[in-house]
Design an enzyme around this catalytic site. Structure first.
Site, short mmCIF file in Angstrom:
data_model
loop_
_atom_site.label_atom_id
_atom_site.label_comp_id
_atom_site.label_asym_id
_atom_site.label_seq_id
_atom_site.Cartn_x
_atom_site.Cartn_y
_atom_site.Cartn_z
CG HIS A 160 -0.83 -0.06 2.42
ND1 HIS A 160 -0.68 0.90 3.09
CD2 HIS A 160 0.15 -1.06 3.56
CE1 HIS A 160 0.23 1.16 4.45
NE2 HIS A 160 0.54 -0.21 4.68
CG ASP B 183 -3.25 3.72 2.45
OD1 ASP B 183 -2.44 3.57 2.38
OD2 ASP B 183 -4.06 3.75 3.28
CG ASP C 114 3.06 0.80 7.63
OD1 ASP C 114 2.29 -0.09 7.10
OD2 ASP C 114 1.82 1.10 8.63
CD GLU D 127 -2.77 -1.48 5.76
OE1 GLU D 127 -3.18 -2.20 6.47
OE2 GLU D 127 -2.35 -0.16 6.37
CD GLU D 128 -1.17 2.60 7.44
OE1 GLU D 128 -2.35 2.55 8.50
OE2 GLU D 128 -0.33 2.00 7.60
CG ASP E 209 1.96 -3.48 5.22
OD1 ASP E 209 2.77 -3.10 6.15
OD2 ASP E 209 0.49 -3.73 5.45
CG HIS F 52 1.45 2.99 12.53
ND1 HIS F 52 0.14 2.77 12.35
CD2 HIS F 52 1.45 2.57 11.23
CE1 HIS F 52 -0.86 2.11 11.41
NE2 HIS F 52 0.45 2.10 10.57
#
Ligand SMILES: [Zn+2]
Length: 460
Positions: free
Chosen positions: A83, A85, A114, A148-149, A172, A433
């Protein structure tokens, strides 16, 4: 086999990844039907698809929701799902979060690990296989999602328009690979609240937790205490909290109004046993005082991480025990609402658990709303996807490996017969994150080689 091609493209891999990381592709809601997750996620997708075209790959943009870069031609395909995003940068960064600056051999940026770094590694892995000219029995698609997030609407939409793959992997999560993931059920219990007056102690408001998937580390109640009851309230509170080692603060907000804050300990919602739930502690405290709602406070105080208080405790051989996190509580004068995050073993279904909960809490006449139910993931250990990836990992990482079963959720469950495969090696710190997210350049090159080999071995 692909190592020398990858080494000779090292500068390109780094340069392209830096360009991709400089696009601040935080997903947002948008009214533009062609860019459903906003301008920047669209730019990131366009950037990758253009890169695919410039290297002679077939690409497709599926209505701005997701896209793919493809090599080979046959009906069946192997999917690599990544992903583009990212979550918002947050604060406290040492280097600009969308600068992609290199310091001490690492590229620093939101999305570095990520999942843009692994996405770029998978892309160059695909190019390495293409450049080798080796024959492939299956096509290979690098599928790129951009939601995805948030809600995974990218993949829902993609597979409404495109056929399902034979199998594959998502870069991921963790190496060696994750072959089983518990189901994830989020649901709310709510009911109207009758306001009760003329009693010794009445909570006007109780608020606990930030997100369903975190163990709440704080719960705050606003209490009205009748003036003649205040001394009893204060001594009972102090004695009970001292006896049970509960840390709290009590402040007067008016003559008979108090703010009570209780502290717990945060942990991820998939591992509630590692935290201390502040909502549960608040329930324990409030059930010390006689009230019309004592049954409800006792219910809160009985919330255990195995879900016995909801009648759903169970386990299986592969993923272990069910876990249950009471993540949010909102009580005001008119209503009560709780949100739970349940991670359930692979042999159960969300529907079964919902029924059990409804039976167990019948006495409260709660309304139950399912907010989200992500089915468990299970790809048997002896399946070709798992054995092939395990072999690639052991050969290139020079480590024996035990496939993992987890309670968290990876992107792999968006497609059938797929597992999470990297990018983190065992023992590596997970900076996803977090502030100062980064990817070590040597790590980036190493996973590019792993992904090239994985793609070839699955598709040959
Ligand atoms: Zn991710």
């Amino acid at each position: 086999m692909f190592g020398s091609w990858i080494q000779s493209h090292r500068q390109q891999i780094i340069g392209c990844l830096q360009e991709l990381l400089r696009i601040p592709s935080v997903g947002e809601e948008s009214c533009d039907p062609n860019k459903p997750f906003g301008e920047e996620t669209d730019r990131a997708l366009q950037y990758m698809l253009n890169l695919g075209v410039s290297h002679g790959c077939k690409v497709r943009n599926v209505d701005g929701y997701a896209g793919h870069i493809e090599i080979g031609d046959s009906d069946e395909y192997v999917a690599v799902l990544a992903h583009l995003d990212v979550v918002p940068a947050g604060t406290g960064w040492t280097y600009p979060p969308f600068g992609a600056e290199i310091h001490e051999g690492k590229i620093f940026a939101r999305g570095a690990i990520d999942d843009k770094g692994p996405a770029m590694a998978a892309f160059y892995g695909l190019l390495a296989v293409k450049a080798s000219g080796l024959p492939l029995r299956k096509k290979v698609r690098l599928i790129l999602g951009i939601d995805e997030e948030t809600d995974w609407r990218c993949m829902d939409h993609y597979f409404r328009k495109e056929p399902l793959p034979w199998g594959g992997f998502t870069p991921d999560a963790d190496f060696p690979l994750i072959y089983a993931e518990k189901g994830i059920l989020h649901f709310a219990l709510s009911k109207p609240r009758d306001s009760v007056h003329g009693i010794n102690l009445y909570p006007v408001e109780i608020i606990g937790g930030d997100r369903p998937n975190m163990v709440p580390d704080s719960c705050r109640a606003t209490l009205i205490v009748s003036s003649q009851y205040i001394p009893v309230f204060q001594t009972t509170l102090e004695r009970f909290c001292n006896e049970h080692g509960i840390s709290y603060t009590l402040s007067e907000q008016g003559e008979t109004k108090f703010a009570l804050t209780v502290e717990g300990k945060s942990a991820h919602g998939s591992l509630p046993e590692l935290g201390v739930n502040a909502i549960t502690l608040m329930g324990k405290i409030l059930s010390q005082f006689p009230s019309a709602e004592s049954a409800f406070f006792e219910f809160l105080s009985s919330a255990d991480p195995e879900g016995s208080f909801l009648g759903i405790q169970c386990s299986d051989e592969i993923t272990g025990k069910l876990s249950c996190n009471l993540g949010l509580l909102e009580v005001n004068e008119n209503s009560v609402r709780m949100v739970f995050d349940v991670r359930y073993p692979i042999d159960r279904t969300g529907e079964e658990l919902v029924q059990l909960v409804q039976q167990t809490v019948r006495q409260f006449s709660f309304q139950l709303d399912v907010l989200n139910d992500k089915k468990p993931l299970y790809v048997p250990k002896d399946s070709p996807v798992v054995t092939t990836l395990q072999r690639v990992y052991e050969k290139l990482a020079h480590q024996s490996s035990v496939p993992l079963a987890i309670g968290g959720g990876t992107y792999a469950r968006a497609i059938p017969n797929a597992v999470a495969f990297g990018p983190l090696f065992p023992g590596m710190e997970d900076l996803a994150h977090q502030k100062d997210e980064c990817i070590d350049i040597e790590h980036l090159i190493q996973i590019t080689n792993l992904y090239a080999n994985a793609i070839y071995e699955l598709a040959k």
